[in-house]
Design a protein around this motif. Structure first.
Motif, mmCIF file in Angstrom:
data_model
loop_
_atom_site.group_PDB
_atom_site.id
_atom_site.type_symbol
_atom_site.label_atom_id
_atom_site.label_comp_id
_atom_site.label_asym_id
_atom_site.label_seq_id
_atom_site.Cartn_x
_atom_site.Cartn_y
_atom_site.Cartn_z
ATOM 1 N N HIS A 1 0.823 -1.187 0.000
ATOM 2 C CA HIS A 1 0.000 0.000 0.000
ATOM 3 C C HIS A 1 0.864 1.247 0.000
ATOM 4 O O HIS A 1 2.072 1.218 0.220
ATOM 5 N N LEU A 2 0.222 2.389 -0.226
ATOM 6 C CA LEU A 2 0.931 3.636 -0.456
ATOM 7 C C LEU A 2 1.626 4.152 0.791
ATOM 8 O O LEU A 2 2.595 4.898 0.686
ATOM 9 N N SER A 3 1.147 3.800 1.984
ATOM 10 C CA SER A 3 1.796 4.283 3.194
ATOM 11 C C SER A 3 3.233 3.779 3.289
ATOM 12 O O SER A 3 4.118 4.492 3.775
ATOM 13 N N THR A 4 3.470 2.555 2.809
ATOM 14 C CA THR A 4 4.845 2.039 2.798
ATOM 15 C C THR A 4 5.717 2.862 1.872
ATOM 16 O O THR A 4 6.869 3.187 2.197
ATOM 17 N N LEU A 5 5.189 3.207 0.701
ATOM 18 C CA LEU A 5 5.949 4.021 -0.247
ATOM 19 C C LEU A 5 6.208 5.408 0.320
ATOM 20 O O LEU A 5 7.313 5.958 0.170
ATOM 21 N N ASN A 6 5.231 5.989 0.997
ATOM 22 C CA ASN A 6 5.438 7.297 1.617
ATOM 23 C C ASN A 6 6.507 7.235 2.707
ATOM 24 O O ASN A 6 7.316 8.159 2.849
ATOM 25 N N PHE A 7 6.501 6.144 3.473
ATOM 26 C CA PHE A 7 7.538 5.991 4.504
ATOM 27 C C PHE A 7 8.923 5.881 3.865
ATOM 28 O O PHE A 7 9.899 6.454 4.376
ATOM 29 N N LEU A 8 9.029 5.160 2.748
ATOM 30 C CA LEU A 8 10.321 5.063 2.057
ATOM 31 C C LEU A 8 10.769 6.428 1.539
ATOM 32 O O LEU A 8 11.967 6.745 1.556
ATOM 33 N N MET A 9 9.821 7.234 1.096
ATOM 34 C CA MET A 9 10.170 8.584 0.640
ATOM 35 C C MET A 9 10.737 9.407 1.796
ATOM 36 O O MET A 9 11.725 10.149 1.621
ATOM 37 N N LEU A 10 10.117 9.291 2.966
ATOM 38 C CA LEU A 10 10.632 10.018 4.134
ATOM 39 C C LEU A 10 12.008 9.503 4.542
ATOM 40 O O LEU A 10 12.877 10.282 4.959
ATOM 41 N N LEU A 11 12.221 8.201 4.405
ATOM 42 C CA LEU A 11 13.532 7.634 4.730
ATOM 43 C C LEU A 11 14.602 8.171 3.783
ATOM 44 O O LEU A 11 15.708 8.530 4.210
ATOM 45 N N VAL A 12 14.283 8.218 2.489
ATOM 46 C CA VAL A 12 15.237 8.770 1.517
ATOM 47 C C VAL A 12 15.513 10.240 1.820
ATOM 48 O O VAL A 12 16.665 10.706 1.740
ATOM 49 N N TRP A 13 14.455 10.966 2.178
ATOM 50 C CA TRP A 13 14.670 12.393 2.515
ATOM 51 C C TRP A 13 15.552 12.545 3.742
ATOM 52 O O TRP A 13 16.396 13.447 3.802
ATOM 53 N N TRP A 14 15.388 11.695 4.740
ATOM 54 C CA TRP A 14 16.222 11.779 5.942
ATOM 55 C C TRP A 14 17.686 11.464 5.621
ATOM 56 O O TRP A 14 18.597 12.109 6.149
ATOM 57 N N MET A 15 17.902 10.487 4.741
ATOM 58 C CA MET A 15 19.271 10.183 4.303
ATOM 59 C C MET A 15 19.863 11.367 3.541
ATOM 60 O O MET A 15 21.046 11.704 3.702
ATOM 61 N N PHE A 16 19.032 12.005 2.722
ATOM 62 C CA PHE A 16 19.501 13.191 2.015
ATOM 63 C C PHE A 16 19.881 14.294 2.993
ATOM 64 O O PHE A 16 20.910 14.971 2.837
ATOM 65 N N LEU A 17 19.044 14.488 4.023
ATOM 66 C CA LEU A 17 19.322 15.549 4.984
ATOM 67 C C LEU A 17 20.650 15.295 5.704
ATOM 68 O O LEU A 17 21.420 16.247 5.955
ATOM 69 N N TYR A 18 20.924 14.043 6.024
ATOM 70 C CA TYR A 18 22.210 13.714 6.647
ATOM 71 C C TYR A 18 23.360 14.038 5.705
ATOM 72 O O TYR A 18 24.364 14.656 6.108
ATOM 73 N N ALA A 19 23.226 13.628 4.437
ATOM 74 C CA ALA A 19 24.280 13.927 3.471
ATOM 75 C C ALA A 19 24.404 15.426 3.238
ATOM 76 O O ALA A 19 25.522 15.955 3.065
ATOM 77 N N PHE A 20 23.306 16.160 3.259
ATOM 78 C CA PHE A 20 23.319 17.590 2.993
ATOM 79 C C PHE A 20 24.017 18.362 4.118
ATOM 80 O O PHE A 20 24.789 19.301 3.863
ATOM 81 N N LEU A 21 23.761 17.974 5.375
ATOM 82 C CA LEU A 21 24.293 18.729 6.503
ATOM 83 C C LEU A 21 25.647 18.208 6.995
ATOM 84 O O LEU A 21 26.501 19.001 7.401
ATOM 85 N N VAL A 22 25.831 16.885 6.991
ATOM 86 C CA VAL A 22 26.984 16.296 7.669
ATOM 87 C C VAL A 22 28.142 16.017 6.725
ATOM 88 O O VAL A 22 29.309 16.283 7.051
ATOM 89 N N PHE A 23 27.865 15.455 5.554
ATOM 90 C CA PHE A 23 28.940 15.039 4.662
ATOM 91 C C PHE A 23 29.901 16.164 4.261
ATOM 92 O O PHE A 23 31.121 15.942 4.178
ATOM 93 N N PRO A 24 29.408 17.385 3.974
ATOM 94 C CA PRO A 24 30.366 18.430 3.567
ATOM 95 C C PRO A 24 31.443 18.714 4.610
ATOM 96 O O PRO A 24 32.596 18.988 4.268
ATOM 97 N N ASP A 25 31.078 18.636 5.908
ATOM 98 C CA ASP A 25 32.057 18.913 6.967
ATOM 99 C C ASP A 25 32.904 17.694 7.312
ATOM 100 O O ASP A 25 33.863 17.812 8.070
ATOM 101 N N GLN A 26 32.558 16.524 6.757
ATOM 102 C CA GLN A 26 33.317 15.322 7.063
ATOM 103 C C GLN A 26 34.207 14.890 5.903
ATOM 104 O O GLN A 26 35.369 14.517 6.112
ATOM 105 N N TYR A 27 33.692 14.949 4.678
ATOM 106 C CA TYR A 27 34.424 14.400 3.538
ATOM 107 C C TYR A 27 34.851 15.448 2.514
ATOM 108 O O TYR A 27 35.760 15.194 1.727
ATOM 109 N N VAL A 28 34.205 16.612 2.483
ATOM 110 C CA VAL A 28 34.563 17.628 1.483
ATOM 111 C C VAL A 28 35.592 18.585 2.067
ATOM 112 O O VAL A 28 36.729 18.671 1.601
ATOM 113 N N THR A 29 35.184 19.316 3.095
ATOM 114 C CA THR A 29 36.093 20.227 3.805
ATOM 115 C C THR A 29 35.951 19.940 5.293
ATOM 116 O O THR A 29 34.915 20.229 5.880
#
Length: 581
Positions: free
Chosen positions: A130-158
């Motif tokens: 059902h669609l609720s599972t797909l919506n939860f996966l979308m939120l999970l992908v967004w949370w992973m993006f948020l981690y990469a957006f905020l944390v990765f630049p200060d850890q792996y880029v500069t």
């Protein structure tokens, strides 16, 4: 089991926590204390995860999925603790900051969030994806993006340790609060013993959050070391989770309907929509206001673009699933409407025939008496040798019309039959073959009949004579229709479908002018004097009396199709007939 027996694992968890606290408060900072603390925590996490894996393998259904996801969270936690053992015990040096295992520690809470979000305490209305599972996966992908957006630049880029710690700890604490909120909400919506389970995990996760906050403050002030009292809440949380997993084996964790007053709102789709809308806003913020080094800004912009592509694909997939669900709903609605219309038509026809049957029965009986007198007197006149030729012809006409009227009365009485005939086990295949044999004896030119009968056709419970007359009536109607076109074929198929015997009569004639009226009394398309319009009405009544169904329709390629459905005899009826024989 007594009170202490029911809570023995929680008492054990409390004893383990007190033992660790005693060592932590009495021992001084040293390599031995760090070794003890790291290995103790690793073993405790390993034991808790193993218990949850065992629960996942032994508990049924969605409860097993719940324990499996909780065990996955413990696996990530255990892996992070193993890296601490490797650095402080084996290598003998402090854990670096930042560290590659930080990402595993960050995401180890996601399986736990998924375990609670799947609501194993509620009955599932449908088992399909059902669609609720797909919506939860979308939120999970967004949370992973948020981690990469905020944390990765200060850890792996500069590398920027201060900014990295700030962003990492902020997201980690938000994730903790989200997990605790979900557990509390699930405990509120569930009933015992699921509520008891959730409340225990609520306590354990709250201890974990407290331990994390205290550890972060100690790290910021330089007072933290492995084995210090800051680790006591952490050990207590792990021990409490293990005790809950062990004790839950004795609880009947059964899914139940959700409470109507606290029915879950459609929050997940709205949160998924907000997550997608946040991507352009974060991109604009990076382009206009971000003061990070250029490499970090470029990384963040590409991260936003990648997340937009991935979440956009999820949006198209969700729309496709919604369209499919809508089409399926429309098909079910149309099928339901057609079934309801068909049922209503059957009910109206049945009531119409029942009412007309009572009227016809009384009229037929009243007509039968004077008709018998007319036939008797006309036959006496006919036998008189002193009649002239003209008188003899008139008497013959009177007798012929009287016989025709008697046949009509006979049809009326057959149509209005009120007392059900005696029923036995009936071989439908034999009745079909007999009806076709009668057609062959008539030797109609250009008309051929073919039968396709299932060799394992089951018996039905009914009256053989009535069913035979019904089959003969349908065959004769088909033969009359084929006579109009100068010949053709009649195919009769008898087979089993589920718990029914289905007999199909398919001809290549001109079809039926009005299929909806074909079972109406006195409806006929035959010439005057050839048909009364009661034959198929009587057939309809016979099939209804046998708890069956009969339908009629015109085939797309031409010709008429009659379909009879009769329930097959039950095992109890077969045994009763055998015992009676």
């Amino acid at each position: 089991m007594g009170g202490l027996g029911r809570y023995r694992w929680f008492l054990t968890a409390g004893g383990v926590s007190l033992a660790f606290a005693a060592v932590s408060l009495t021992a001084h900072r040293s390599a031995g204390l760090a070794t003890f603390s790291d290995i103790f925590g690793f073993v405790a996490m390993l034991v808790a995860g193993g218990i949850m894996v065992a629960n996942a393998m032994t508990r049924p259904g969605r409860e097993g999925w719940f324990w499996g996801l909780m065990a996955a969270g413990l696996v990530g936690w255990t892996f992070n603790q193993a890296t601490w053992v490797y650095c402080e015990v084996i290598l003998g040096k402090n854990v670096p900051d930042p560290y590659f295992a930080d990402i595993v520690l960050f995401f180890h809470l996601m399986p736990m969030i998924a375990a609670v979000a799947c609501s194993p305490h509620q009955l599932q209305k449908e088992q399909r994806f059902h669609l609720s599972t797909l919506n939860f996966l979308m939120l999970l992908v967004w949370w992973m993006f948020l981690y990469a957006f905020l944390v990765f630049p200060d850890q792996y880029v500069t590398l920027n340790v201060a900014s990295y710690d700030q962003h990492y700890l902020l997201l980690y604490q938000v994730q903790h609060v989200l997990l605790i909120t979900l557990i509390g909400f699930a405990a509120w919506r569930s009933s015992a013993p699921w509520r008891r389970l959730y409340l225990n995990f609520f306590v354990a996760c709250t201890l974990y959050l407290v331990s994390s906050q205290l550890t972060n403050l100690a790290l910021a002030n330089g007072r933290y070391y492995s084995g210090s009292w800051y680790d006591v809440p952490l050990v207590a949380a792990i021990s409490w989770m293990a005790a809950t997993a062990l004790t839950a084996r004795q609880w009947p964790l059964e899914a139940a309907p959700s409470k109507p007053e606290v029915e879950q709102r459609a929050l997940t789709p709205r949160l998924a929509m907000l997550a997608i809308l946040s991507l352009p806003a974060l991109g604009l913020w990076t382009f206009l206001f971000d003061r990070s080094p250029e490499e970090s800004r470029i990384f963040r912009l590409f991260t936003v673009l990648a997340a937009m592509v991935v979440l956009g694909a999820f949006v198209f997939l969700r729309q496709y699933l919604q369209d499919q669900a809508l089409m399926r709903l429309l098909d079910e609605s149309r099928s339901g409407y057609e079934n309801q219309e068909r049922l209503q038509s059957h009910l109206v026809q049945k009531e119409k025939l029942a009412s007309l049957g009572h009227l016809v029965a009384g009229a037929a009986h009243e007509i039968d008496h004077p008709l018998t007198a007319i036939m008797t007197y006309s036959e006496q006149l006919w036998s008189n040798q002193r009649l002239t030729g003209e008188q003899d012809a008139l008497v013959r006409k009177i007798a012929h019309q009287a016989r025709r009227t008697r046949d009509l009365v006979s049809d009326l009485l057959s149509f209005a039959q009120e007392s059900p005939a005696e029923k036995t086990l009936v071989d439908v295949a034999m009745l079909v073959q007999r009806s076709v044999l009668m057609l062959e004896l008539q030797r109609r030119a250009g008309i051929r009949a073919e039968t396709f009968i299932d060799p394992e056709l089951p018996l039905v419970w009914g009256n053989a004579n009535q069913l035979f007359q019904a089959f003969v009536q349908i065959v004769e109607n088909a033969v009359d229709a084929l006579d109009e076109t100068g010949g053709g074929s009649l195919d009769i198929i008898a087979q089993r479908q589920n718990r029914e015997v289905v007999v199909q009569f398919s001809d290549t004639g001109p079809g039926i002018r009005e299929p909806r009226r074909v079972f109406d009394p006195f409806y006929t398309t035959k010439p005057i004097g050839k048909g009364t319009g009661l034959g198929l009405s009587a057939v309809y009544g016979v099939i209804q009396d046998h708890k069956g169904q009969i339908t009629c329709q015109n085939k797309p390629e031409g010709g008429a199709l009659f379909v009879l459905r009769l329930p097959m005899a039950t095992d109890a009826a077969v045994k009763a007939a055998a015992a009676k024989a």
